[in-house]
Structure formats: structure tokens, C-alpha cells
Design a protein around this motif. Structure first.
Motif, mmCIF file in Angstrom:
data_model
loop_
_atom_site.group_PDB
_atom_site.id
_atom_site.type_symbol
_atom_site.label_atom_id
_atom_site.label_comp_id
_atom_site.label_asym_id
_atom_site.label_seq_id
_atom_site.Cartn_x
_atom_site.Cartn_y
_atom_site.Cartn_z
ATOM 1 N N VAL A 176 0.876 -1.181 0.000
ATOM 2 C CA VAL A 176 0.000 0.000 0.000
ATOM 3 C C VAL A 176 0.908 1.225 0.000
ATOM 4 C CG1 VAL A 176 -1.796 1.258 1.263
ATOM 5 C CG2 VAL A 176 -1.797 -1.242 1.279
ATOM 6 N N MET A 177 1.133 1.771 -1.184
ATOM 7 C CA MET A 177 2.065 2.904 -1.307
ATOM 8 C C MET A 177 1.381 4.064 -2.009
ATOM 9 S SD MET A 177 4.934 1.788 0.021
ATOM 10 C CE MET A 177 6.552 2.223 -0.607
ATOM 11 N N TYR A 219 -3.910 6.517 3.439
ATOM 12 C CA TYR A 219 -3.422 5.126 3.519
ATOM 13 C C TYR A 219 -4.625 4.168 3.598
ATOM 14 C CZ TYR A 219 -1.569 0.813 5.594
ATOM 15 O OH TYR A 219 -1.271 -0.497 5.858
ATOM 16 N N SER A 220 -5.581 4.512 4.467
ATOM 17 C CA SER A 220 -6.708 3.591 4.674
ATOM 18 C C SER A 220 -7.572 3.523 3.407
ATOM 19 C CB SER A 220 -7.540 4.002 5.880
ATOM 20 O OG SER A 220 -8.177 5.222 5.640
ATOM 21 N N LYS A 221 -7.629 4.641 2.696
ATOM 22 C CA LYS A 221 -8.412 4.650 1.443
ATOM 23 C C LYS A 221 -7.791 3.687 0.430
ATOM 24 C CE LYS A 221 -10.394 8.077 -1.368
ATOM 25 N NZ LYS A 221 -9.751 8.961 -2.275
ATOM 26 N N LEU A 242 -8.183 -3.890 -1.053
ATOM 27 C CA LEU A 242 -8.965 -5.009 -0.511
ATOM 28 C C LEU A 242 -10.165 -5.317 -1.405
ATOM 29 C CD1 LEU A 242 -9.050 -6.840 2.074
ATOM 30 C CD2 LEU A 242 -10.860 -5.335 2.876
ATOM 31 N N TYR A 243 -10.835 -4.261 -1.862
ATOM 32 C CA TYR A 243 -12.048 -4.483 -2.667
ATOM 33 C C TYR A 243 -11.715 -5.090 -4.033
ATOM 34 C CZ TYR A 243 -14.153 -1.535 0.941
ATOM 35 O OH TYR A 243 -14.551 -1.018 2.142
ATOM 36 N N ARG A 244 -10.453 -5.002 -4.431
ATOM 37 C CA ARG A 244 -10.075 -5.596 -5.723
ATOM 38 C C ARG A 244 -9.921 -7.119 -5.654
ATOM 39 N NH1 ARG A 244 -5.293 -2.859 -6.761
ATOM 40 N NH2 ARG A 244 -5.928 -0.729 -6.468
ATOM 41 N N ASN A 264 -11.627 0.100 10.437
ATOM 42 C CA ASN A 264 -10.610 1.153 10.474
ATOM 43 C C ASN A 264 -9.590 0.922 11.579
ATOM 44 O OD1 ASN A 264 -11.572 2.553 8.288
ATOM 45 N ND2 ASN A 264 -12.938 3.835 9.517
ATOM 46 N N GLU A 265 -10.026 0.359 12.696
ATOM 47 C CA GLU A 265 -9.075 0.083 13.789
ATOM 48 C C GLU A 265 -8.071 -0.979 13.358
ATOM 49 O OE1 GLU A 265 -9.064 2.046 16.363
ATOM 50 O OE2 GLU A 265 -10.866 2.984 15.579
ATOM 51 N N LEU A 266 -8.575 -1.976 12.628
ATOM 52 C CA LEU A 266 -7.650 -3.015 12.141
ATOM 53 C C LEU A 266 -6.668 -2.408 11.138
ATOM 54 C CD1 LEU A 266 -10.191 -5.972 11.702
ATOM 55 C CD2 LEU A 266 -8.551 -5.656 13.560
#
Ligand code: FAD
Length: 436
Positions: free
Chosen positions: A144-145, A158-160, A166-168, A261-263
Motif C-alpha cells: 500500500v504505497m 493510507y486507509s483509502k 482489498l475491494y479488488r 478502520n481500527e484493524l
């Protein structure tokens, strides 16, 4: 010893992935066609850093190893538990046993990376393979860069990106529990007792994670109220891998985005530690090195004991001292108080938490402490200073939490060690002067 090809085995080395189900390395080992010996190594280099010989975390690991061993026995196999510096342990193991391949899951902490490099070099020099996998996170290293190829240092983008990734795909599964018949059928003897590895028996007060649908669905409504059992208590289980993060993420996707989001915060801080290992000892932002911490030892001692005169801070520290856990909202309040009101170096607080927290995790502890001190990535700006009294009114208005941890609590039970307005102004002045 000559290694007969037909007797060659694979070894699956458990570390912070103490489970036989949905375990990536174990799955690949069992799928390799070789009989698999599962091992665990108690590493004296880690154990020797623990200040107390009654340590619930070590006892927890021991208990989980016993459980794993019992399960393996059902398949005519057993767990091999060693107590040795890992490189030495492998030197002996490959001398005695014809090991063709060692499987393990990635570990990203600086010490673990150094250890794994040494083990890999040793194994490879002896023509033994060392294959490792991602397991304790959804996305690791450089997965995730930012579009320019550099690591994120701010959580929201970053979370976005993390979610886009993940959705991919669908969340992968590694059903190692379905392949346990491929284990090496061998009884290796007994697991050393806690005493044999230099520790004492303790009564364990570690509950299962609460992953019930009711709790997770209401998480966003209750997570900030320290007097309610509104969080999952999954921390220690994620730390030692007695739960699978992939299964938790799947549940979060269906039941609660706040909890997801916490994870992601957990992975964010792991990614930060991986790309910026200097944070282990230093401020993420170097210019904060100029802050002249007061580091008053008596005040630190009072903070540790929960005797600052601020009820929320004191209740939190007493919860930590008595149970090894503290509610997240209160962790933020006590950490902010130490760094800002008392101007004590966040590393002192970080070390105290590391000693006491059952869910202690280097990356999360460090990242959150630097967040509270304002020295980290994506930190609260230094001029945002929690008022412990307003936090109390907002999150524990009926003093239920405070009264649980401070018996016979009454207003004015202790003289505050520092006056809030004075401390706030002092912190602002010290930070401003250091940073300008
Ligand atoms: P839940 O609230 O149910 O959350 C689920 C999981 O998400 C947690 O178990 C944890 O793995 C992860 N998570 C939640 N919040 C955070 C966060 N802010 N940062 C990173 N991961 C998070 N968490 C640790 O796991 N280990 C630590 O050593 C640690 N030290 C902390 C120190 C300070 C000063 C602060 C403010 C927070 C710290 N946290 C730490 C984060 C958080 O307080 C705990 O993860 C949470 O309270 C654990 O309770 P739970 O398992 O019921 O979590």
C-alpha cells in the motif's frame, strides 16, 4: 548424518501465529508433499528483556502451545518446543534431522527481521530452504504505497488505498486445518515448563476475544465509553496470532466499518515501523528531538501508580496495573497527560506500557505514543492538549469507570500534581520554542 531423501521433512516454525487454522505458512508446508514438523522456539534474547518472571504473556504463549500440542497429538504428531537462540536451535535441528524446507510467516519488527535473516543465511548455506509468507496483516511492506511509490505517512489516504486494494480481491483463505493429516507422525517429547524457561506460573486473566455480532455491530456507538465492555479485546490474540486477521477483516467488512478502520490503524503503524525503523528509538519527526523533556522522576512514579489527582488518568493507570489492559480512550488521555502536562519523554511512557500491556505490540504502542506526544506521523498537532477533566465529563459522566478503579473515590481525593491551565500553557511554550 546422511540425509535420506525419502525421510526428508518440512518444518513449520510458529512465532506470532499460534494457531493451526487459516495459517499461511502452515498451509503451504502441509501442501508441500513433505511430512511436516511444527516447532516453536522460546528465544532467550526476547525472554531476557522481560523484567518480571511472572509474565502473563509468556504464560499465555505456553498455554497456547499446550493446546496446539494436544491437537497435534490427535494426528499422531506433536509440537517440538526448543529454548535456544533461534540460529543455534536450527544449527542443531538440521544437524539431527533431514530438513529440506523451513516455512514461517513474516515478522516485521526490527529484531525479528535481523533474526530471520541470520536463520535464512544459515539454512541456505546448508541447502535448506527458508520460505516465508504474509500472514499477520492484509497488506505488508510496499503493498500500500502512494502513487509516487513512497510510503504513506498519513492515515486517511493510507486507509483509502488499503480499502481499494482489498475491494479488488476476495480475502484469501489458507485452510491449514484441513491438511493436518500431512503432519510428521512423531512424538517429540514434552513442552518445557515455564520454570524451565526461567518463568513462574501465574494465574491467567486473558479472555477470549469478543467477536460476537452484537458487540461488533455496536462498536462505533460504545467504543469510547470506558465503563462499557464495548471493544473486542482482540489485541493479545492478534499479537500472538491465536486469531486470524483475515477472518477478522472479513467480519469487519460485513459488520462494522469503524472496527475495520481500527484493524487498518494496526497495519498502518506496522507499515510505518517497517519503512521508518528509526521510530523504535527516535521521534518520527526529527525536529521534535529538540524538546527539552522535564523528565521529573517523582511525577513519573505518581503517574505510574495512578496518583496524579486526575481521576481519569489515575483510574486508567490502576486498570493497567491491575489487569494489563486499559481502554483506548483512557490510553489516549494518560499518554497525553504524561507528555504534555508533565513534559515527560513519551519513551518513558511507552516503556511502561510495554512492560504492563498484555496486548503490547511494538508498532502500535510506539505509533500511538508518538501520536499522543505529537512527535509521530499523522499526529495530533502539539497545540491540541486533552483536558483530562473535560474528557472525564464527556466519556465517564457518572464516574462509573473511575469508581471501578479508584475505590472510595470522592472529589478532591488527591491534590492534582499539576494544575491543568498552568500545565497547558507550559507545554505550549516548551513545544513552540523547541520547534520554531
Ligand atoms: P478494539 O477496539 O476492539 O480494536 C480491534 C483491534 O484493532 C485491536 O485489538 C488492535 O489490534 C487494533 N487497534 C485498535 N485501535 C488501534 C490503534 N489506535 N492503533 C493500532 N491498532 C489499533 N494497541 C495494541 O494492540 N498494542 C499496544 O501496545 C498499544 N499501545 C497503545 C498505546 C497508546 C498510548 C494508545 C493511545 C493506544 C495503544 N494501542 C495499542 C491501541 C488501542 O488502545 C488498543 O489496540 C485497543 O485498546 C485494544 O483493545 P481491543 O483489543 O478491545 O481493541
Amino acid at each position: 548424518m546422511e540425509k535420506a531423501v525419502d525421510k526428508e521433512i518440512a518444518v513449520c516454525w510458529l512465532r506470532r501465529d499460534l494457531r493451526l487454522f487459516d495459517n499461511t505458512a502452515l498451509y503451504h508446508a502441509l501442501d508441500s508433499g513433505l511430512p511436516v514438523q511444527v516447532i516453536f522456539i522460546f528465544d532467550p534474547e526476547i525472554l531476557n528483556t522481560l523484567p518480571h518472571k511472572k509474565d502473563q504473556r509468556v504464560a499465555f504463549i505456553h498455554q497456547e502451545l499446550e493446546k496446539i500440542n494436544l491437537k497435534l497429538l490427535e494426528f499422531g504428531a506433536s509440537l517440538l518446543v526448543l529454548h535456544e537462540v533461534p540460529k543455534k536451535a536450527f544449527e542443531k535441528l538440521i544437524f539431527d534431522t533431514p530438513v529440506r524446507e523451513v516455512y514461517a510467516n513474516h515478522d516485521y519488527e526490527p529484531y525479528a527481521r535481523k533474526r530471520d535473516k541470520e536463520v535464512k543465511d544459515l539454512l541456505n548455506e546448508n541447502n535448506v530452504g527458508f520460505t516465508t509468507y504474509k500472514d499477520q496483516v492484509m497488506f505488508e511492506k510496499a503493498e500500500v504505497m502512494k502513487p509516487d511509490g513512497t510510503p504513506y505517512t498519513v492515515f486517511t489516504p493510507y486507509s483509502k488505498k488499503w480499502k481499494e486494494n482489498l475491494y479488488r480481491q476476495s480475502v484469501p483463505e489458507f485452510p491449514s486445518e484441513t491438511l493436518l493429516s500431512h503432519l510428521l507422525k512423531k512424538a517429540n517429547g514434552r513442552i518445557p515448563s515455564l520454570k524451565e524457561i526461567g518463568f513462574q506460573n501465574v494465574e491467567l486473566h486473558i479472555s477470549e476475544a469478543d467477536l460476537s455480532e452484537g458487540l461488533i455491530k455496536d462498536y462505533h456507538k460504545k467504543r469510547d465509553l470506558p465503563f462499557v465492555e464495548g471493544t473486542s479485546r482482540a489485541g493479545i490474540h492478534l499479537r500472538f496470532g491465536t486469531v486470524s486477521v483475515r477472518q477478522l477483516v472479513k467480519q469487519a467488512l460485513q459488520q462494522n466499518e469503524t472496527w475495520l478502520n481500527e484493524l487498518i490503524w494496526r497495519e498502518f503503524f506496522m507499515m510505518i515501523l517497517y519503512h521508518f525503523p528509526h521510530v523504535e528509538q527516535h521521534n518520527f519527526r526529527r525536529k521534535y528531538d529538540r524538546i527539552p523533556w522535564r523528565n521529573n522522576e517523582r511525577e513519573f512514579e505518581l503517574w505510574c501508580r495512578g496518583e496524579t489527582g486526575y481521576p481519569m488518568v489515575d483510574a486508567g493507570m490502576r486498570q493497567l496495573n491491575q489487569t494489563g489492559w486499559m481502554h483506548n480512550r483512557v490510553r489516549m488521555v494518560v499518554a497525553g497527560f504524561l507528555c504534555k502536562h508533565l513534559l515527560i519523554d513519551w519513551r518513558w511512557g511507552e516503556a511502561y506500557f510495554a512492560e504492563k500491556l498484555l496486548d503490547y505490540e511494538l508498532a502500535s504502542n510506539n505509533g500511538n505514543w508518538q501520536w499522543a506526544a505529537g512527535t509521530g506521523c499523522d499526529s495530533a498537532p502539539y497545540f491540541r492538549i486533552f483536558n483530562p477533566e473535560s474528557q472525564l465529563k464527556k466519556f465517564d459522566p457518572d464516574l462509573k469507570y473511575v469508581k471501578t478503579w479508584i475505590p472510595n473515590f470522592r472529589a478532591g481525593y488527591l491534590e492534582p500534581i499539576v494544575e491543568h491551565k498552568f500545565a497547558r500553557a507550559r507545554a505550549l511554550e516548551v513545544y513552540k520554542k523547541a520547534l520554531n
